[in-house]
Design a protein around this motif. Structure first.
Motif, PDB file in Angstrom:
ATOM      1  N   LEU A 144      14.368  11.361  -3.126  1.00 27.70           N
ATOM      2  CA  LEU A 144      13.629  12.571  -3.482  1.00 27.70           C
ATOM      3  C   LEU A 144      12.148  12.275  -3.718  1.00 27.70           C
ATOM      4  CD1 LEU A 144      16.178  14.358  -5.820  1.00 27.70           C
ATOM      5  CD2 LEU A 144      15.713  14.776  -3.402  1.00 27.70           C
ATOM      6  N   TRP A 145      11.836  11.114  -4.313  1.00 25.59           N
ATOM      7  CA  TRP A 145      10.438  10.718  -4.466  1.00 25.59           C
ATOM      8  C   TRP A 145       9.773  10.607  -3.094  1.00 25.59           C
ATOM      9  CZ3 TRP A 145       7.627  11.005  -8.668  1.00 25.59           C
ATOM     10  CH2 TRP A 145       8.205  10.861  -9.919  1.00 25.59           C
ATOM     11  N   GLY A 146      10.479   9.998  -2.146  1.00 24.89           N
ATOM     12  CA  GLY A 146       9.929   9.842  -0.797  1.00 24.89           C
ATOM     13  C   GLY A 146       9.684  11.175  -0.120  1.00 24.89           C
ATOM     14  N   ILE A 147      10.624  12.103  -0.290  1.00 21.95           N
ATOM     15  CA  ILE A 147      10.444  13.434   0.297  1.00 21.95           C
ATOM     16  C   ILE A 147       9.258  14.137  -0.354  1.00 21.95           C
ATOM     17  CG2 ILE A 147      11.522  15.721   0.506  1.00 21.95           C
ATOM     18  CD1 ILE A 147      14.222  14.215   0.837  1.00 21.95           C
ATOM     19  N   GLY A 148       9.122  13.993  -1.670  1.00 22.69           N
ATOM     20  CA  GLY A 148       7.969  14.576  -2.363  1.00 22.69           C
ATOM     21  C   GLY A 148       6.659  13.982  -1.879  1.00 22.69           C
ATOM     22  N   CYS A 149       6.643  12.663  -1.685  1.00 24.60           N
ATOM     23  CA  CYS A 149       5.433  12.001  -1.176  1.00 24.60           C
ATOM     24  C   CYS A 149       5.093  12.488   0.229  1.00 24.60           C
ATOM     25  CB  CYS A 149       5.613  10.488  -1.175  1.00 24.60           C
ATOM     26  SG  CYS A 149       5.613   9.752  -2.814  1.00 24.60           S
TER      27      CYS A 149
ATOM     28  N   CYS B 198       8.997   4.249  -1.048  1.00 23.85           N
ATOM     29  CA  CYS B 198      10.175   4.868  -1.688  1.00 23.85           C
ATOM     30  C   CYS B 198      11.401   4.778  -0.786  1.00 23.85           C
ATOM     31  CB  CYS B 198       9.886   6.327  -2.029  1.00 23.85           C
ATOM     32  SG  CYS B 198       8.762   6.566  -3.397  1.00 23.85           S
ATOM     33  N   PHE B 199      11.223   5.103   0.470  1.00 26.40           N
ATOM     34  CA  PHE B 199      12.363   5.070   1.393  1.00 26.40           C
ATOM     35  C   PHE B 199      12.896   3.652   1.569  1.00 26.40           C
ATOM     36  CE2 PHE B 199      10.494   9.085   3.391  1.00 26.40           C
ATOM     37  CZ  PHE B 199      11.305   9.917   2.646  1.00 26.40           C
ATOM     38  N   LEU B 200      12.002   2.689   1.714  1.00 26.13           N
ATOM     39  CA  LEU B 200      12.452   1.302   1.883  1.00 26.13           C
ATOM     40  C   LEU B 200      13.130   0.771   0.625  1.00 26.13           C
ATOM     41  CD1 LEU B 200       9.496  -0.214   3.908  1.00 26.13           C
ATOM     42  CD2 LEU B 200      11.848   0.083   4.683  1.00 26.13           C
ATOM     43  N   ALA B 201      12.553   1.049  -0.539  1.00 24.69           N
ATOM     44  CA  ALA B 201      13.169   0.587  -1.790  1.00 24.69           C
ATOM     45  C   ALA B 201      14.506   1.274  -2.012  1.00 24.69           C
ATOM     46  CB  ALA B 201      12.229   0.844  -2.966  1.00 24.69           C
ATOM     47  N   GLY B 202      14.598   2.538  -1.662  1.00 23.87           N
ATOM     48  CA  GLY B 202      15.859   3.266  -1.804  1.00 23.87           C
ATOM     49  C   GLY B 202      16.926   2.770  -0.859  1.00 23.87           C
TER      50      GLY B 202
ATOM     51  N   LEU C  39       4.638  -2.230   0.304  1.00 15.81           N
ATOM     52  CA  LEU C  39       4.084  -1.059   0.980  1.00 15.81           C
ATOM     53  C   LEU C  39       3.473  -0.085  -0.020  1.00 15.81           C
ATOM     54  CD1 LEU C  39       3.857  -0.093   3.888  1.00 15.81           C
ATOM     55  CD2 LEU C  39       5.951   1.216   3.541  1.00 15.81           C
ATOM     56  N   ALA C  40       4.157   0.122  -1.141  1.00 19.81           N
ATOM     57  CA  ALA C  40       3.631   1.026  -2.163  1.00 19.81           C
ATOM     58  C   ALA C  40       2.344   0.476  -2.770  1.00 19.81           C
ATOM     59  CB  ALA C  40       4.676   1.256  -3.246  1.00 19.81           C
ATOM     60  N   PHE C  41       2.299  -0.828  -3.041  1.00 17.55           N
ATOM     61  CA  PHE C  41       1.085  -1.419  -3.597  1.00 17.55           C
ATOM     62  C   PHE C  41      -0.046  -1.458  -2.573  1.00 17.55           C
ATOM     63  CE2 PHE C  41       3.756  -3.246  -7.048  1.00 17.55           C
ATOM     64  CZ  PHE C  41       3.027  -2.715  -8.102  1.00 17.55           C
ATOM     65  N   ALA C  42       0.270  -1.434  -1.289  1.00 17.10           N
ATOM     66  CA  ALA C  42      -0.766  -1.387  -0.253  1.00 17.10           C
ATOM     67  C   ALA C  42      -1.519  -0.061  -0.294  1.00 17.10           C
ATOM     68  CB  ALA C  42      -0.143  -1.598   1.120  1.00 17.10           C
ATOM     69  N   SER C  43      -0.916   0.946  -0.893  1.00 15.52           N
ATOM     70  CA  SER C  43      -1.594   2.240  -0.994  1.00 15.52           C
ATOM     71  C   SER C  43      -2.743   2.201  -2.005  1.00 15.52           C
ATOM     72  CB  SER C  43      -0.607   3.343  -1.366  1.00 15.52           C
ATOM     73  OG  SER C  43      -0.136   3.165  -2.687  1.00 15.52           O
ATOM     74  N   LEU C  44      -2.721   1.271  -2.948  1.00 16.97           N
ATOM     75  CA  LEU C  44      -3.763   1.213  -3.973  1.00 16.97           C
ATOM     76  C   LEU C  44      -5.153   0.920  -3.401  1.00 16.97           C
ATOM     77  CD1 LEU C  44      -4.363   1.501  -6.966  1.00 16.97           C
ATOM     78  CD2 LEU C  44      -3.830  -0.917  -7.228  1.00 16.97           C
ATOM     79  N   PRO C  45      -5.341  -0.129  -2.588  1.00 20.80           N
ATOM     80  CA  PRO C  45      -6.689  -0.335  -2.027  1.00 20.80           C
ATOM     81  C   PRO C  45      -7.126   0.804  -1.102  1.00 20.80           C
ATOM     82  CG  PRO C  45      -5.180  -2.016  -1.206  1.00 20.80           C
ATOM     83  CD  PRO C  45      -4.442  -1.217  -2.225  1.00 20.80           C
ATOM     84  N   VAL C  46      -6.180   1.417  -0.405  1.00 24.06           N
ATOM     85  CA  VAL C  46      -6.525   2.548   0.459  1.00 24.06           C
ATOM     86  C   VAL C  46      -7.037   3.701  -0.406  1.00 24.06           C
ATOM     87  CG1 VAL C  46      -5.626   4.246   2.102  1.00 24.06           C
ATOM     88  CG2 VAL C  46      -4.856   1.880   2.216  1.00 24.06           C
TER      89      VAL C  46
ATOM     90  N   LEU D  18      -2.883   8.856   4.227  1.00 17.48           N
ATOM     91  CA  LEU D  18      -2.307   7.525   4.407  1.00 17.48           C
ATOM     92  C   LEU D  18      -1.746   6.976   3.095  1.00 17.48           C
ATOM     93  CD1 LEU D  18      -1.736   5.124   6.245  1.00 17.48           C
ATOM     94  CD2 LEU D  18      -4.063   4.321   5.787  1.00 17.48           C
ATOM     95  N   VAL D  19      -2.434   7.237   1.989  1.00 13.32           N
ATOM     96  CA  VAL D  19      -1.942   6.791   0.675  1.00 13.32           C
ATOM     97  C   VAL D  19      -0.546   7.346   0.420  1.00 13.32           C
ATOM     98  CG1 VAL D  19      -2.279   7.052  -1.813  1.00 13.32           C
ATOM     99  CG2 VAL D  19      -4.207   6.454  -0.361  1.00 13.32           C
ATOM    100  N   TRP D  20      -0.390   8.642   0.598  1.00 12.83           N
ATOM    101  CA  TRP D  20       0.911   9.270   0.323  1.00 12.83           C
ATOM    102  C   TRP D  20       1.964   8.866   1.347  1.00 12.83           C
ATOM    103  CZ3 TRP D  20       2.227  11.120  -4.160  1.00 12.83           C
ATOM    104  CH2 TRP D  20       1.217  11.469  -5.049  1.00 12.83           C
ATOM    105  N   LEU D  21       1.548   8.604   2.563  1.00 13.07           N
ATOM    106  CA  LEU D  21       2.490   8.130   3.576  1.00 13.07           C
ATOM    107  C   LEU D  21       3.004   6.735   3.226  1.00 13.07           C
ATOM    108  CD1 LEU D  21       3.587   9.328   6.216  1.00 13.07           C
ATOM    109  CD2 LEU D  21       1.865   8.009   7.411  1.00 13.07           C
ATOM    110  N   LEU D  22       2.116   5.860   2.753  1.00 10.77           N
ATOM    111  CA  LEU D  22       2.526   4.522   2.320  1.00 10.77           C
ATOM    112  C   LEU D  22       3.470   4.604   1.116  1.00 10.77           C
ATOM    113  CD1 LEU D  22      -0.860   2.604   2.661  1.00 10.77           C
ATOM    114  CD2 LEU D  22       1.213   2.217   4.011  1.00 10.77           C
ATOM    115  N   LEU D  23       3.171   5.490   0.177  1.00 13.32           N
ATOM    116  CA  LEU D  23       4.055   5.659  -0.980  1.00 13.32           C
ATOM    117  C   LEU D  23       5.427   6.175  -0.556  1.00 13.32           C
ATOM    118  CD1 LEU D  23       1.591   7.140  -3.616  1.00 13.32           C
ATOM    119  CD2 LEU D  23       2.665   4.880  -3.643  1.00 13.32           C
ATOM    120  N   ALA D  24       5.454   7.102   0.381  1.00 13.28           N
ATOM    121  CA  ALA D  24       6.737   7.615   0.878  1.00 13.28           C
ATOM    122  C   ALA D  24       7.526   6.500   1.555  1.00 13.28           C
ATOM    123  CB  ALA D  24       6.501   8.772   1.854  1.00 13.28           C
ATOM    124  N   GLY D  25       6.856   5.720   2.389  1.00 13.30           N
ATOM    125  CA  GLY D  25       7.533   4.599   3.041  1.00 13.30           C
ATOM    126  C   GLY D  25       8.073   3.602   2.037  1.00 13.30           C
TER     127      GLY D  25
END
Length: 129
Positions: A20-25, A70-74, A84-91, A61-68
């Motif tokens: 659900l977090w991934g879908i929200g992202c 979430c999906f991978l961790a799930g 992948l989620a931490f890669a969104s921080l520098p972006v 791109l930030v939200w796409l990385l966060l969604a990815g």
């Protein structure tokens, strides 16, 4: 324990399944794909190509990385999901810096326009009525 398939609903963040977090992202990413910071019409200096690309696609791109992430961790790939989620921080940081710089440039441009409009004509110049 119930098996929910490849995307286990047992993987949660704050009690909410990562699916659900991934879908929200993804929903937020789509919103930023459609709505993005655009320069005002009165602006005289156009954005550079780099500024345009970062401001147009950076937040998406930030939200796409966060969604990815979430999906991978799930799905059980927690390490790759976290990377992948931490890669969104520098972006996101690059996006914010570019957004602030663009806003300051826009405000300076508008201030220069106001100043030019308020400047009285030079002595000796003829002003047509």
């Amino acid at each position: 324990m119930t098996d929910f398939g490849i995307m286990g609903l047992g993987n949660t963040l704050f009690g909410i399944p990562l699916l659900l977090w991934g879908i929200g992202c993804l929903a937020v990413a789509f919103a930023y794909w459609r709505l993005w910071p655009q320069p005002t019409v009165k602006r005289t200096q156009p954005r550079t190509t780099r500024q345009h690309l970062v401001l147009r696609y950076g937040h998406f791109l930030v939200w796409l990385l966060l969604a990815g992430g979430c999906f991978l961790a799930g799905a059980g790939w927690a390490t790759i999901g976290l990377i992948l989620a931490f890669a969104s921080l520098p972006v996101y940081i690059v996006f914010l810096v570019m957004l602030v710089q663009d806003r300051q440039r826009e405000l300076a441009d508008l201030a220069a326009q106001r100043k030019a409009a308020q400047t009285p004509p030079a002595p000796g110049s003829s002003k047509q009525l």
